[in-house]
Design a protein around this motif. Structure first.
Motif, PDB file in Angstrom:
ATOM      1  N   UNK A 128     -38.628  98.662 -16.347  1.00 44.63           N
ATOM      2  CA  UNK A 128     -37.446  99.603 -17.003  1.00 44.63           C
ATOM      3  C   UNK A 128     -37.587  99.893 -18.377  1.00 44.63           C
ATOM      4  N   UNK A 129     -37.200 101.340 -18.571  1.00 44.46           N
ATOM      5  CA  UNK A 129     -37.537 101.940 -19.907  1.00 44.46           C
ATOM      6  C   UNK A 129     -36.329 102.471 -20.101  1.00 44.46           C
ATOM      7  N   UNK A 130     -35.892 102.502 -21.317  1.00 43.24           N
ATOM      8  CA  UNK A 130     -34.747 103.289 -22.019  1.00 43.24           C
ATOM      9  C   UNK A 130     -35.343 104.537 -22.498  1.00 43.24           C
ATOM     10  N   UNK A 131     -35.309 105.638 -21.921  1.00 48.27           N
ATOM     11  CA  UNK A 131     -35.861 107.018 -22.176  1.00 48.27           C
ATOM     12  C   UNK A 131     -34.377 107.928 -22.580  1.00 48.27           C
ATOM     13  N   UNK A 132     -34.292 108.486 -23.655  1.00 47.55           N
ATOM     14  CA  UNK A 132     -33.234 109.383 -24.348  1.00 47.55           C
ATOM     15  C   UNK A 132     -32.913 110.341 -23.242  1.00 47.55           C
ATOM     16  N   UNK A 133     -31.657 110.352 -22.709  1.00 50.13           N
ATOM     17  CA  UNK A 133     -31.302 111.296 -21.930  1.00 50.13           C
ATOM     18  C   UNK A 133     -31.570 111.393 -20.404  1.00 50.13           C
ATOM     19  N   UNK A 134     -32.187 110.163 -20.263  1.00 51.20           N
ATOM     20  CA  UNK A 134     -32.544 109.970 -18.816  1.00 51.20           C
ATOM     21  C   UNK A 134     -31.604 108.771 -18.133  1.00 51.20           C
ATOM     22  N   UNK A 135     -31.511 109.085 -16.900  1.00 48.31           N
ATOM     23  CA  UNK A 135     -30.433 107.930 -16.128  1.00 48.31           C
ATOM     24  C   UNK A 135     -31.379 106.793 -15.885  1.00 48.31           C
ATOM     25  N   UNK A 136     -30.869 105.696 -15.709  1.00 50.76           N
ATOM     26  CA  UNK A 136     -31.506 104.455 -15.561  1.00 50.76           C
ATOM     27  C   UNK A 136     -32.077 103.661 -16.725  1.00 50.76           C
ATOM     28  N   UNK A 137     -33.082 103.065 -16.548  1.00 49.03           N
ATOM     29  CA  UNK A 137     -33.417 102.230 -17.667  1.00 49.03           C
ATOM     30  C   UNK A 137     -32.660 100.723 -17.569  1.00 49.03           C
ATOM     31  N   UNK A 138     -32.795 100.078 -18.890  1.00 50.18           N
ATOM     32  CA  UNK A 138     -32.185  98.627 -18.694  1.00 50.18           C
ATOM     33  C   UNK A 138     -30.732  98.731 -19.158  1.00 50.18           C
ATOM     34  N   UNK A 139     -30.037  97.813 -18.648  1.00 55.35           N
ATOM     35  CA  UNK A 139     -28.545  97.880 -18.799  1.00 55.35           C
ATOM     36  C   UNK A 139     -28.001  97.471 -20.305  1.00 55.35           C
ATOM     37  N   UNK A 140     -27.217  98.181 -20.657  1.00 58.67           N
ATOM     38  CA  UNK A 140     -26.593  97.816 -22.065  1.00 58.67           C
ATOM     39  C   UNK A 140     -26.530  96.245 -22.309  1.00 58.67           C
ATOM     40  N   UNK A 141     -27.145  95.892 -23.391  1.00 63.32           N
ATOM     41  CA  UNK A 141     -27.442  94.548 -23.904  1.00 63.32           C
ATOM     42  C   UNK A 141     -28.440  93.771 -23.143  1.00 63.32           C
ATOM     43  N   UNK A 142     -29.345  94.401 -22.460  1.00 65.21           N
ATOM     44  CA  UNK A 142     -30.196  93.965 -21.536  1.00 65.21           C
ATOM     45  C   UNK A 142     -31.636  94.051 -22.531  1.00 65.21           C
ATOM     46  N   UNK A 143     -32.263  93.121 -23.005  1.00 65.33           N
ATOM     47  CA  UNK A 143     -33.469  93.270 -24.038  1.00 65.33           C
ATOM     48  C   UNK A 143     -34.625  93.479 -23.111  1.00 65.33           C
ATOM     49  N   UNK A 144     -35.544  94.311 -24.034  1.00 62.08           N
ATOM     50  CA  UNK A 144     -36.868  94.634 -23.390  1.00 62.08           C
ATOM     51  C   UNK A 144     -38.109  93.839 -23.702  1.00 62.08           C
ATOM     52  N   UNK A 145     -37.791  93.044 -24.759  1.00 60.40           N
ATOM     53  CA  UNK A 145     -39.031  92.165 -25.175  1.00 60.40           C
ATOM     54  C   UNK A 145     -38.747  90.775 -25.398  1.00 60.40           C
ATOM     55  N   UNK A 146     -39.497  90.001 -24.530  1.00 62.88           N
ATOM     56  CA  UNK A 146     -38.989  88.466 -24.495  1.00 62.88           C
ATOM     57  C   UNK A 146     -40.077  87.748 -25.320  1.00 62.88           C
ATOM     58  N   UNK A 147     -40.015  87.345 -26.329  1.00 63.99           N
ATOM     59  CA  UNK A 147     -41.209  86.712 -27.090  1.00 63.99           C
ATOM     60  C   UNK A 147     -41.517  85.408 -26.530  1.00 63.99           C
ATOM     61  N   UNK A 148     -40.689  84.884 -25.519  1.00 66.79           N
ATOM     62  CA  UNK A 148     -40.916  83.626 -25.087  1.00 66.79           C
ATOM     63  C   UNK A 148     -41.747  83.697 -23.307  1.00 66.79           C
ATOM     64  N   UNK A 149     -41.782  84.986 -23.116  1.00 67.22           N
ATOM     65  CA  UNK A 149     -42.304  84.941 -21.642  1.00 67.22           C
ATOM     66  C   UNK A 149     -43.804  84.662 -21.906  1.00 67.22           C
TER      67      UNK A 149
END
Length: 311
Positions: A128-149
């Protein structure tokens, strides 16, 4: 013929323990591991098998003693398996093995196996990628980087690259006898090929070399996406494994890449986001050079190919 892609690559190696550790550190799922080798699988069940170079059950090596002993392709069903048997047995020995698979050699001397594929159909969420102006991506408050992964597990076995002494002869075998398609071509080296049962840009790339170099340059596993590729590559590098080429992004296939040296005496690649093509695609053809091979490459390799021109 509905050959769906690589199912397994079988290696005969000097140091099975080092190879076992290497492939587990790469995130593959270890199965039946011992000092004599093991099998290391992606999420869909495709795999790499490690055996001792002295294992008498392995097919004989090439004259160059390449560590790759067998390339196993998965096919869609028993009808396709029979079709491959019928076609190849016209002019060469094709052995039926106890597990139901068949075994033979291609026109360059590489040992080939064919079996009904073990690939499992996966239902995974794409990156999932948050791209400005694009529909979709991560939900609000859904983080993309997990240092514990943890270490990402590769999704599937992607492709293998052969060094062959006669690229026209090798290409003709895969196209005329097995129905492979040319996706693109480096006119001074060789073709990128895909079987009919996949849309992946390639599962086999052929490079013409002198006979004494015949063997394998590298093999590759697909990761889920570019971010996962970079995370996996960084973790692998942090474990002490040496980067050979990348990270970067190819032009033919568009796949992101990161290559590493390996104890199997071939290069090991992780990739992501490969182009998909059907029979409407018109193959491109250019000479291989650094400007025609990669959009970018963080290691700034001057030659298009790690190690330079094989000639």
């Amino acid at each position: 013929m509905e050959i769906v892609g690589l199912d397994c690559l079988v290696f005969g190696v000097e140091d099975t323990v080092a190879c076992n550790e290497y492939l587990q550190d790469a995130g593959l799922i270890a199965q039946n591991v011992s000092e004599s080798g093991g099998e290391f699988a992606a999420l869909d069940g495709t795999s790499v098998m490690i055996r001792s170079v002295d294992d008498q059950n392995l097919p004989k090596p090439l004259a160059t003693n390449s560590s790759l002993r067998k390339t196993i392709y998965g096919v869609a069903d028993t009808a396709t398996l029979q079709a491959v048997y019928d076609e190849l047995s016209k002019d060469r020995s094709v052995e039926r093995l106890a597990d139901g698979s068949i075994e033979t050699t291609d026109d360059s001397g590489f040992c080939l196996g064919f079996r009904v594929t073990v690939r499992k159909k996966l239902q995974l969420n794409g990156e999932k990628i948050n791209s400005p102006g694009a529909i979709g991506g991560r939900a609000v408050n859904e983080i993309g980087a997990d240092p514990d992964a943890g270490t990402p597990t590769p999704i599937t076995l992607s492709h293998v690259v052969y060094f062959v002494p006669d690229v026209k002869k090798a290409e003709s075998f895969y196209i005329d006898r097995l129905g492979f398609r040319v996706a693109d071509r480096f006119t001074n080296l060789g073709p990128f090929l895909r079987p009919q049962g996949t849309l992946d840009h390639h599962c086999l790339f052929l490079i013409e070399t002198p006979p004494e170099m015949q063997g394998v340059e590298h093999f590759t596993f697909h990761m889920a996406g570019p971010s996962e590729l970079l995370r996996a590559g960084k973790q692998f590098q942090d474990k002490g494994y040496e980067t050979f080429w990348g990270p970067g992004r190819h032009i033919f296939g568009s796949n992101y890449f990161w290559y590493f040296n390996s104890p199997m005496n071939v290069h090991f690649e992780l990739d992501a986001d490969m182009d998909l093509h059907d029979d409407n695609w018109q193959p491109r053809a250019v000479d291989a050079a650094k400007d025609t091979s990669q959009i970018f490459n963080f290691t700034l390799v001057e030659n298009w190919q790690p190690g330079g021109d094989p000639h």
